[in-house]
Motif scaffolding. Structure first.
Motif, PDB file in Angstrom:
ATOM      1  N   ASN A   2       5.421  -5.880  -5.929  1.00  0.00           N
ATOM      2  CA  ASN A   2       5.241  -5.344  -4.493  1.00  0.00           C
ATOM      3  C   ASN A   2       5.451  -4.407  -4.107  1.00  0.00           C
ATOM      4  OD1 ASN A   2       6.146  -8.751  -4.156  1.00  0.00           O
ATOM      5  ND2 ASN A   2       7.723  -8.371  -4.032  1.00  0.00           N
ATOM      6  N   LEU A   3       5.742  -3.253  -5.206  1.00  0.00           N
ATOM      7  CA  LEU A   3       5.879  -1.839  -4.464  1.00  0.00           C
ATOM      8  C   LEU A   3       4.563  -1.921  -4.106  1.00  0.00           C
ATOM      9  CD1 LEU A   3       8.318  -0.713  -7.951  1.00  0.00           C
ATOM     10  CD2 LEU A   3       8.677  -0.802  -5.258  1.00  0.00           C
ATOM     11  N   ALA A   4       3.677  -1.775  -4.804  1.00  0.00           N
ATOM     12  CA  ALA A   4       2.124  -1.001  -4.419  1.00  0.00           C
ATOM     13  C   ALA A   4       1.822  -2.136  -3.705  1.00  0.00           C
ATOM     14  CB  ALA A   4       1.314  -2.063  -5.575  1.00  0.00           C
ATOM     15  N   LEU A   5       2.158  -3.418  -2.968  1.00  0.00           N
ATOM     16  CA  LEU A   5       1.439  -4.051  -1.649  1.00  0.00           C
ATOM     17  C   LEU A   5       2.205  -3.550  -0.433  1.00  0.00           C
ATOM     18  CD1 LEU A   5       0.651  -7.120  -0.769  1.00  0.00           C
ATOM     19  CD2 LEU A   5       2.416  -7.821  -0.908  1.00  0.00           C
ATOM     20  N   TYR A   6       3.787  -2.511  -0.989  1.00  0.00           N
ATOM     21  CA  TYR A   6       3.967  -2.269   0.664  1.00  0.00           C
ATOM     22  C   TYR A   6       3.323  -1.077   0.873  1.00  0.00           C
ATOM     23  CZ  TYR A   6       7.597  -5.304  -0.977  1.00  0.00           C
ATOM     24  OH  TYR A   6       9.501  -6.451  -0.897  1.00  0.00           O
ATOM     25  N   GLY A   7       2.787  -0.379  -0.655  1.00  0.00           N
ATOM     26  CA  GLY A   7       1.898   1.050  -0.007  1.00  0.00           C
ATOM     27  C   GLY A   7       0.902   0.293   0.653  1.00  0.00           C
ATOM     28  N   LEU A   8      -0.091  -1.120   0.005  1.00  0.00           N
ATOM     29  CA  LEU A   8      -1.321  -1.630   1.199  1.00  0.00           C
ATOM     30  C   LEU A   8      -1.069  -1.327   2.341  1.00  0.00           C
ATOM     31  CD1 LEU A   8      -3.750  -1.898   0.578  1.00  0.00           C
ATOM     32  CD2 LEU A   8      -3.097  -4.137   0.427  1.00  0.00           C
ATOM     33  N   ILE A   9       0.589  -1.795   2.862  1.00  0.00           N
ATOM     34  CA  ILE A   9       0.442  -2.723   3.725  1.00  0.00           C
ATOM     35  C   ILE A   9       1.168  -0.792   4.452  1.00  0.00           C
ATOM     36  CG2 ILE A   9       2.409  -3.613   5.216  1.00  0.00           C
ATOM     37  CD1 ILE A   9       2.905  -5.740   3.324  1.00  0.00           C
ATOM     38  N   THR A  10       1.398  -0.148   3.937  1.00  0.00           N
ATOM     39  CA  THR A  10       1.559   0.899   4.769  1.00  0.00           C
ATOM     40  C   THR A  10       0.372   1.799   4.744  1.00  0.00           C
ATOM     41  OG1 THR A  10       3.708   1.333   3.857  1.00  0.00           O
ATOM     42  CG2 THR A  10       3.000   3.388   4.482  1.00  0.00           C
ATOM     43  N   SER A  11      -0.285   1.513   4.231  1.00  0.00           N
ATOM     44  CA  SER A  11      -1.814   2.751   4.061  1.00  0.00           C
ATOM     45  C   SER A  11      -2.438   1.837   5.276  1.00  0.00           C
ATOM     46  CB  SER A  11      -2.036   2.339   2.928  1.00  0.00           C
ATOM     47  OG  SER A  11      -3.087   1.178   2.290  1.00  0.00           O
ATOM     48  N   ILE A  12      -2.545   0.400   5.452  1.00  0.00           N
ATOM     49  CA  ILE A  12      -2.778  -0.208   7.114  1.00  0.00           C
ATOM     50  C   ILE A  12      -2.562   0.558   7.874  1.00  0.00           C
ATOM     51  CG2 ILE A  12      -3.833  -2.126   7.664  1.00  0.00           C
ATOM     52  CD1 ILE A  12      -4.020  -3.288   4.897  1.00  0.00           C
ATOM     53  N   ILE A  13      -1.583   0.534   8.084  1.00  0.00           N
ATOM     54  CA  ILE A  13      -1.070   1.011   9.936  1.00  0.00           C
ATOM     55  C   ILE A  13      -1.614   2.620   9.431  1.00  0.00           C
ATOM     56  CG2 ILE A  13       1.240   1.232  10.222  1.00  0.00           C
ATOM     57  CD1 ILE A  13       2.233  -1.145   9.323  1.00  0.00           C
ATOM     58  N   GLY A  65      -5.344  -2.074  -8.580  1.00  0.00           N
ATOM     59  CA  GLY A  65      -6.313  -1.581  -8.898  1.00  0.00           C
ATOM     60  C   GLY A  65      -7.486  -1.947  -7.398  1.00  0.00           C
ATOM     61  N   ILE A  66      -6.544  -3.687  -7.425  1.00  0.00           N
ATOM     62  CA  ILE A  66      -8.058  -4.056  -5.710  1.00  0.00           C
ATOM     63  C   ILE A  66      -7.308  -3.520  -4.821  1.00  0.00           C
ATOM     64  CG2 ILE A  66      -8.165  -6.292  -4.967  1.00  0.00           C
ATOM     65  CD1 ILE A  66      -7.989  -7.592  -7.596  1.00  0.00           C
ATOM     66  N   TYR A  67      -5.774  -2.982  -5.168  1.00  0.00           N
ATOM     67  CA  TYR A  67      -5.402  -2.292  -3.297  1.00  0.00           C
ATOM     68  C   TYR A  67      -5.867  -0.779  -3.440  1.00  0.00           C
ATOM     69  CZ  TYR A  67      -1.478  -6.410  -3.429  1.00  0.00           C
ATOM     70  OH  TYR A  67      -0.840  -7.209  -3.527  1.00  0.00           O
ATOM     71  N   GLY A  68      -6.256  -0.405  -4.057  1.00  0.00           N
ATOM     72  CA  GLY A  68      -6.744   0.958  -4.056  1.00  0.00           C
ATOM     73  C   GLY A  68      -8.162   0.564  -2.731  1.00  0.00           C
ATOM     74  N   LEU A  69      -9.005  -0.185  -4.117  1.00  0.00           N
ATOM     75  CA  LEU A  69     -10.210  -0.776  -3.154  1.00  0.00           C
ATOM     76  C   LEU A  69     -10.028  -1.277  -1.505  1.00  0.00           C
ATOM     77  CD1 LEU A  69     -13.352  -1.278  -3.525  1.00  0.00           C
ATOM     78  CD2 LEU A  69     -12.140  -3.617  -4.737  1.00  0.00           C
ATOM     79  N   ILE A  70      -9.407  -1.652  -1.095  1.00  0.00           N
ATOM     80  CA  ILE A  70      -8.578  -1.788  -0.093  1.00  0.00           C
ATOM     81  C   ILE A  70      -8.738  -1.191   0.381  1.00  0.00           C
ATOM     82  CG2 ILE A  70      -7.610  -3.679   1.928  1.00  0.00           C
ATOM     83  CD1 ILE A  70      -6.850  -5.366  -0.425  1.00  0.00           C
ATOM     84  N   THR A  71      -7.510  -0.687   0.816  1.00  0.00           N
ATOM     85  CA  THR A  71      -7.495   0.740   1.238  1.00  0.00           C
ATOM     86  C   THR A  71      -8.846   1.834   1.361  1.00  0.00           C
ATOM     87  OG1 THR A  71      -5.259   1.119   0.240  1.00  0.00           O
ATOM     88  CG2 THR A  71      -6.232   2.824   1.454  1.00  0.00           C
ATOM     89  N   ALA A  79      -3.137   8.002   4.587  1.00  0.00           N
ATOM     90  CA  ALA A  79      -3.099   6.246   3.658  1.00  0.00           C
ATOM     91  C   ALA A  79      -3.526   5.948   2.023  1.00  0.00           C
ATOM     92  CB  ALA A  79      -3.821   5.740   4.932  1.00  0.00           C
ATOM     93  N   GLY A  80      -4.129   7.320   2.137  1.00  0.00           N
ATOM     94  CA  GLY A  80      -4.171   7.374  -0.015  1.00  0.00           C
ATOM     95  C   GLY A  80      -2.670   7.155  -0.355  1.00  0.00           C
ATOM     96  N   LEU A  81      -2.490   8.416  -0.299  1.00  0.00           N
ATOM     97  CA  LEU A  81      -1.249   8.865  -0.994  1.00  0.00           C
ATOM     98  C   LEU A  81      -0.377   7.687  -0.748  1.00  0.00           C
ATOM     99  CD1 LEU A  81      -0.838  12.631  -0.038  1.00  0.00           C
ATOM    100  CD2 LEU A  81      -1.509  11.679  -2.448  1.00  0.00           C
ATOM    101  N   ALA A  82      -0.028   6.893   0.716  1.00  0.00           N
ATOM    102  CA  ALA A  82       0.735   6.032   0.492  1.00  0.00           C
ATOM    103  C   ALA A  82       0.752   4.942  -0.602  1.00  0.00           C
ATOM    104  CB  ALA A  82       0.764   5.225   1.365  1.00  0.00           C
ATOM    105  N   CYS A  83      -0.313   4.493  -0.841  1.00  0.00           N
ATOM    106  CA  CYS A  83      -1.566   3.552  -1.747  1.00  0.00           C
ATOM    107  C   CYS A  83      -1.468   3.688  -2.875  1.00  0.00           C
ATOM    108  CB  CYS A  83      -3.069   3.230  -0.918  1.00  0.00           C
ATOM    109  SG  CYS A  83      -3.015   1.425  -1.807  1.00  0.00           S
ATOM    110  N   GLY A  84      -1.989   5.330  -2.932  1.00  0.00           N
ATOM    111  CA  GLY A  84      -1.788   5.431  -4.737  1.00  0.00           C
ATOM    112  C   GLY A  84      -0.472   6.384  -5.100  1.00  0.00           C
ATOM    113  N   LEU A  85       0.337   6.531  -4.591  1.00  0.00           N
ATOM    114  CA  LEU A  85       1.275   6.886  -5.028  1.00  0.00           C
ATOM    115  C   LEU A  85       2.646   5.607  -5.767  1.00  0.00           C
ATOM    116  CD1 LEU A  85       2.583  10.523  -3.511  1.00  0.00           C
ATOM    117  CD2 LEU A  85       1.425   9.938  -6.001  1.00  0.00           C
ATOM    118  N   SER A  86       2.761   4.776  -4.307  1.00  0.00           N
ATOM    119  CA  SER A  86       3.278   3.524  -4.399  1.00  0.00           C
ATOM    120  C   SER A  86       2.244   2.520  -6.043  1.00  0.00           C
ATOM    121  CB  SER A  86       3.795   2.691  -3.720  1.00  0.00           C
ATOM    122  OG  SER A  86       1.946   2.168  -3.153  1.00  0.00           O
ATOM    123  N   GLY A  87       1.248   2.426  -5.933  1.00  0.00           N
ATOM    124  CA  GLY A  87       0.722   1.874  -6.942  1.00  0.00           C
ATOM    125  C   GLY A  87       0.941   2.460  -8.370  1.00  0.00           C
TER     126      GLY A  87
END
Length: 167
Positions: free
Chosen positions: A146-157, A41-47, A77-85
């Motif tokens: 780690n799956l969600a972390l990869y989504g966060l990194i992808t969404s930032i990029i 949930g924190i990863y989504g907030l960051i994005t 970016a939102g979809l990458a983070c959300g779906l991986s989360g």
């Protein structure tokens, strides 16, 4: 993003409560899946904070500076983070539920007296399998998270891909 965190928390929480009926002392040790699901949930907030900072209001002349290109990049970016989360939360919940229940079942079986021996006279079974199960639980949770972390990194990029109209 919060759907995956909620599912992971709920699914792992059911496993913890089921496991701790027989072994209440395991409750603190088995909270790892709940913590890992909450991190999603924190990863989504960051994005969302990153994306909100990149949105520009229309100019004084009434023309929009926020382009379709930037909007699509922010959607991606939102979809990458959300779906991986979501995937990560489901993985954490399902694997956490099974892991917590297996740790509880192992401890329950280990504490039961063996046949033919009285309690207090060597009736407990020996073995360090509970620690091995716990290490496995932690590793599964880390890799699922780690799956969600990869989504966060992808969404930032992806969120850094912007084009503003009129510039």
């Amino acid at each position: 993003m919060d759907v995956g965190a909620a599912y992971g928390t709920g699914k792992a929480g059911v496993g913890i409560m089921t496991s701790c009926i027989r072994n209440p002392e395991l409750i603190w040790r088995n909270l790892i899946p709940i913590i890992m699901a909450g991190v999603n949930g924190i990863y989504g907030l960051i994005t969302s904070i990153i994306l909100m900072g990149a949105i520009q209001a229309p100019g004084d002349d009434g023309y929009n500076k926020y382009s379709l290109y930037t909007g699509c990049a922010h959607l991606a970016a939102g979809l990458a983070c959300g779906l991986s989360g979501l995937g990560s939360g489901m993985c954490i919940g399902i694997a956490g539920d099974a892991s917590v229940r297996s740790c509880g079942a192992y401890e329950w079986e280990r504490k039961k007296p063996t046949k033919g021996k009285m309690m207090g006279m060597g009736g407990k079974k020996k073995g360090g399998g509970g620690d091995k199960l716990f290490v496995t639980l932690v590793l599964i949770q880390v890799f699922a998270g780690n799956l969600a972390l990869y989504g966060l990194i992808t969404s930032i990029i992806i969120s850094q891909q912007v084009f503003y109209c009129g510039e």
